[in-house]
Enzyme design. Sequence first.
Site, PDB file in Angstrom:
ATOM      1  N   ARG A 143      -4.042  -4.519  -1.928  1.00  0.00           N
ATOM      2  CA  ARG A 143      -4.349  -3.553  -3.000  1.00  0.00           C
ATOM      3  C   ARG A 143      -5.814  -3.579  -3.393  1.00  0.00           C
ATOM      4  NH1 ARG A 143      -0.149  -5.864  -7.085  1.00  0.00           N
ATOM      5  NH2 ARG A 143      -1.065  -7.661  -6.042  1.00  0.00           N
ATOM      6  N   ASP A 199      -0.364  -0.622  -1.402  1.00  0.00           N
ATOM      7  CA  ASP A 199       0.598  -1.372  -2.214  1.00  0.00           C
ATOM      8  C   ASP A 199       1.924  -1.300  -1.472  1.00  0.00           C
ATOM      9  OD1 ASP A 199       2.506  -2.247  -4.050  1.00  0.00           O
ATOM     10  OD2 ASP A 199       1.340  -1.507  -5.760  1.00  0.00           O
ATOM     11  N   ASN A 250       3.076 -10.637   5.145  1.00  0.00           N
ATOM     12  CA  ASN A 250       2.649 -11.782   4.342  1.00  0.00           C
ATOM     13  C   ASN A 250       2.569 -11.456   2.855  1.00  0.00           C
ATOM     14  OD1 ASN A 250       0.853 -14.272   3.736  1.00  0.00           O
ATOM     15  ND2 ASN A 250      -0.486 -12.538   3.246  1.00  0.00           N
ATOM     16  N   TYR A 295      12.567 -15.571  -7.177  1.00  0.00           N
ATOM     17  CA  TYR A 295      11.584 -15.790  -6.098  1.00  0.00           C
ATOM     18  C   TYR A 295      12.299 -16.384  -4.879  1.00  0.00           C
ATOM     19  CZ  TYR A 295       7.727 -17.481  -3.286  1.00  0.00           C
ATOM     20  OH  TYR A 295       6.884 -17.719  -2.236  1.00  0.00           O
ATOM     21  N   GLU A 345      -4.177 -18.484  -4.108  1.00  0.00           N
ATOM     22  CA  GLU A 345      -4.126 -17.892  -5.455  1.00  0.00           C
ATOM     23  C   GLU A 345      -2.682 -17.757  -5.960  1.00  0.00           C
ATOM     24  OE1 GLU A 345      -6.464 -14.273  -5.581  1.00  0.00           O
ATOM     25  OE2 GLU A 345      -8.183 -15.302  -4.690  1.00  0.00           O
ATOM     26  N   PHE A 346      -1.748 -18.260  -5.136  1.00  0.00           N
ATOM     27  CA  PHE A 346      -0.316 -18.130  -5.436  1.00  0.00           C
ATOM     28  C   PHE A 346       0.044 -18.563  -6.866  1.00  0.00           C
ATOM     29  CE2 PHE A 346       3.936 -20.086  -5.415  1.00  0.00           C
ATOM     30  CZ  PHE A 346       4.716 -19.046  -4.946  1.00  0.00           C
TER      31      PHE A 346
HETATM   32  P1  NDP Z   1      -2.107 -15.274  -2.612  1.00  0.00           P
HETATM   33  O1  NDP Z   1      -1.792 -14.879  -4.023  1.00  0.00           O
HETATM   34  O2  NDP Z   1      -3.348 -16.021  -2.349  1.00  0.00           O
HETATM   35  O3  NDP Z   1      -2.084 -13.965  -1.681  1.00  0.00           O
HETATM   36  C1  NDP Z   1      -1.091 -12.991  -1.831  1.00  0.00           C
HETATM   37  C2  NDP Z   1      -1.497 -11.736  -1.088  1.00  0.00           C
HETATM   38  O4  NDP Z   1      -0.431 -10.779  -1.228  1.00  0.00           O
HETATM   39  C3  NDP Z   1      -2.758 -11.097  -1.623  1.00  0.00           C
HETATM   40  O5  NDP Z   1      -3.573 -10.734  -0.550  1.00  0.00           O
HETATM   41  C4  NDP Z   1      -2.260  -9.869  -2.354  1.00  0.00           C
HETATM   42  O6  NDP Z   1      -3.205  -8.801  -2.208  1.00  0.00           O
HETATM   43  C5  NDP Z   1      -0.996  -9.524  -1.565  1.00  0.00           C
HETATM   44  N1  NDP Z   1      -0.074  -8.723  -2.364  1.00  0.00           N
HETATM   45  C6  NDP Z   1       0.616  -9.072  -3.463  1.00  0.00           C
HETATM   46  N2  NDP Z   1       1.307  -8.030  -3.946  1.00  0.00           N
HETATM   47  C7  NDP Z   1       1.047  -6.980  -3.110  1.00  0.00           C
HETATM   48  C8  NDP Z   1       1.455  -5.620  -3.071  1.00  0.00           C
HETATM   49  N3  NDP Z   1       2.279  -5.107  -3.980  1.00  0.00           N
HETATM   50  N4  NDP Z   1       0.994  -4.842  -2.075  1.00  0.00           N
HETATM   51  C9  NDP Z   1       0.157  -5.339  -1.152  1.00  0.00           C
HETATM   52  N5  NDP Z   1      -0.281  -6.604  -1.136  1.00  0.00           N
HETATM   53  C10 NDP Z   1       0.171  -7.418  -2.113  1.00  0.00           C
HETATM   54  O7  NDP Z   1      -0.839 -16.114  -2.132  1.00  0.00           O
HETATM   55  P2  NDP Z   1      -0.477 -16.780  -0.703  1.00  0.00           P
HETATM   56  O8  NDP Z   1      -1.480 -16.494   0.316  1.00  0.00           O
HETATM   57  O9  NDP Z   1      -0.121 -18.179  -0.978  1.00  0.00           O
HETATM   58  O10 NDP Z   1       0.872 -16.001  -0.406  1.00  0.00           O
HETATM   59  C11 NDP Z   1       1.100 -15.253   0.770  1.00  0.00           C
HETATM   60  C12 NDP Z   1       2.585 -15.265   1.076  1.00  0.00           C
HETATM   61  O11 NDP Z   1       3.010 -16.596   1.291  1.00  0.00           O
HETATM   62  C13 NDP Z   1       3.470 -14.727  -0.048  1.00  0.00           C
HETATM   63  O12 NDP Z   1       4.522 -13.977   0.519  1.00  0.00           O
HETATM   64  C14 NDP Z   1       4.016 -15.994  -0.709  1.00  0.00           C
HETATM   65  O13 NDP Z   1       5.251 -15.777  -1.335  1.00  0.00           O
HETATM   66  C15 NDP Z   1       4.146 -16.888   0.499  1.00  0.00           C
HETATM   67  N6  NDP Z   1       4.187 -18.327   0.274  1.00  0.00           N
HETATM   68  C16 NDP Z   1       3.195 -18.973  -0.421  1.00  0.00           C
HETATM   69  C17 NDP Z   1       3.259 -20.360  -0.589  1.00  0.00           C
HETATM   70  C18 NDP Z   1       2.256 -21.116  -1.386  1.00  0.00           C
HETATM   71  O14 NDP Z   1       2.578 -22.245  -1.848  1.00  0.00           O
HETATM   72  N7  NDP Z   1       1.044 -20.632  -1.563  1.00  0.00           N
HETATM   73  C19 NDP Z   1       4.328 -21.141   0.047  1.00  0.00           C
HETATM   74  C20 NDP Z   1       5.299 -20.352   0.725  1.00  0.00           C
HETATM   75  C21 NDP Z   1       5.219 -19.018   0.863  1.00  0.00           C
HETATM   76  P3  NDP Z   1      -3.643  -7.796  -3.377  1.00  0.00           P
HETATM   77  O15 NDP Z   1      -3.460  -8.507  -4.671  1.00  0.00           O
HETATM   78  O16 NDP Z   1      -5.042  -7.445  -3.042  1.00  0.00           O
HETATM   79  O17 NDP Z   1      -2.698  -6.651  -3.188  1.00  0.00           O
HETATM   80  C1  8X3 Z   2       5.871 -21.119  -2.508  1.00  0.00           C
HETATM   81  C2  8X3 Z   2       6.350 -22.522  -2.493  1.00  0.00           C
HETATM   82  O1  8X3 Z   2       7.659 -24.271  -3.813  1.00  0.00           O
HETATM   83  O2  8X3 Z   2       6.147 -22.841  -5.050  1.00  0.00           O
HETATM   84  O3  8X3 Z   2       6.735 -20.280  -1.865  1.00  0.00           O
HETATM   85  O4  8X3 Z   2       8.207 -21.974  -4.214  1.00  0.00           O
HETATM   86  S1  8X3 Z   2       7.136 -22.909  -3.960  1.00  0.00           S
END
Ligand code: NDP
Ligand code: 8X3
Length: 248
Positions: A34, A57, A80, A146, A182-183
């Site tokens: 986005r 989005d 992702n 989640y 940034e999660f």
């Molecule tokens: P970040 O928050 O760093 O990145 C998330 C990305 O998702 C951003 O680039 C954001 O882009 C994009 N995003 C979110 N909402 C939307 C939307 N509506 N449309 C398009 N893009 C979207 O988190 P992570 O890199 O950690 O997360 C990536 C994936 O990995 C996710 O699915 C998360 O659930 C999963 N995950 C993460 C873990 C962790 O501990 N970090 C562990 C396990 C899984 P923008 O805001 O620019 O749209």
């Molecule tokens: C992200 C890992 O443990 O925060 O998917 O749910 S946890």
Amino acid sequence: MAKTILITGATSGFGKACAEYFAAQGWKLILTGRRSERLEQLQQELGGTVQQIITLDVRDREQVFEKLGSLENIDVLLNNAGLALGLEPSWNVDIDDWDRMVDTNIKGLMYCTRVLLPKMIKRNSGHVINIGSTAGSWPYPGGNTYGGTKAFVQQFSRNLRADLLGSKVRVTHLAPGMAESEFSEVRFKGDIESAAKVYQGVEALLPKDIAETVFWIVNRPAHVNINAIEIMPVDQAWGPLAVHRKKD
Ligand code: NDP
Ligand code: 8X3
């Protein structure tokens, strides 16, 4: 010939690390998210390997079909984009948070898959990688919706494989545990202190660890399908089942 990967959520964390890693290996990239300014910055950094940036989005079905519908020759779709919102018990959550997680993690992933699969089938080649989470298999307090959305990602990936039997299109479910990105800032809605506490004293996974794993998955020989990978930091493991005891 260089292959093409389309990454959803390329503006941060895993998606951005995958963009950087695949670019360094000579892949062509289509980057989506986005935040347009971040996509533009990434394009500048990575130069000619970026074929296209698309502000998108994933929750918006029309937008997904309009913006991705005409793309050709995508070798890998990395689903992702996703997020967690809040860590409240289910009786106390903001219902809008649940909607947003379902709309992004489930429906967005469905739309991106549905729009790109027909051309993969036609070419009899392609690979869909779905980012799930350990939260899809292992419950924890506050994981409620989640974790539910990520359980969907796991089963959807398996069902895709069932549908795709007979074609050469591959599907992988990659489920990471705790990773620093940034999660948590997103989960705690900008509360940087709470986000930092999640990773305090822990050597969490790094986005680059995920990028290297994705790269390994897509580079298996064409007849090999990696169905699923669960990946955690060494500093994380399962707990015992919780038991509530009377205080008497
Ligand atoms: P970040 O928050 O760093 O990145 C998330 C990305 O998702 C951003 O680039 C954001 O882009 C994009 N995003 C979110 N909402 C939307 C939307 N509506 N449309 C398009 N893009 C979207 O988190 P992570 O890199 O950690 O997360 C990536 C994936 O990995 C996710 O699915 C998360 O659930 C999963 N995950 C993460 C873990 C962790 O501990 N970090 C562990 C396990 C899984 P923008 O805001 O620019 O749209
Ligand atoms: C992200 C890992 O443990 O925060 O998917 O749910 S946890």
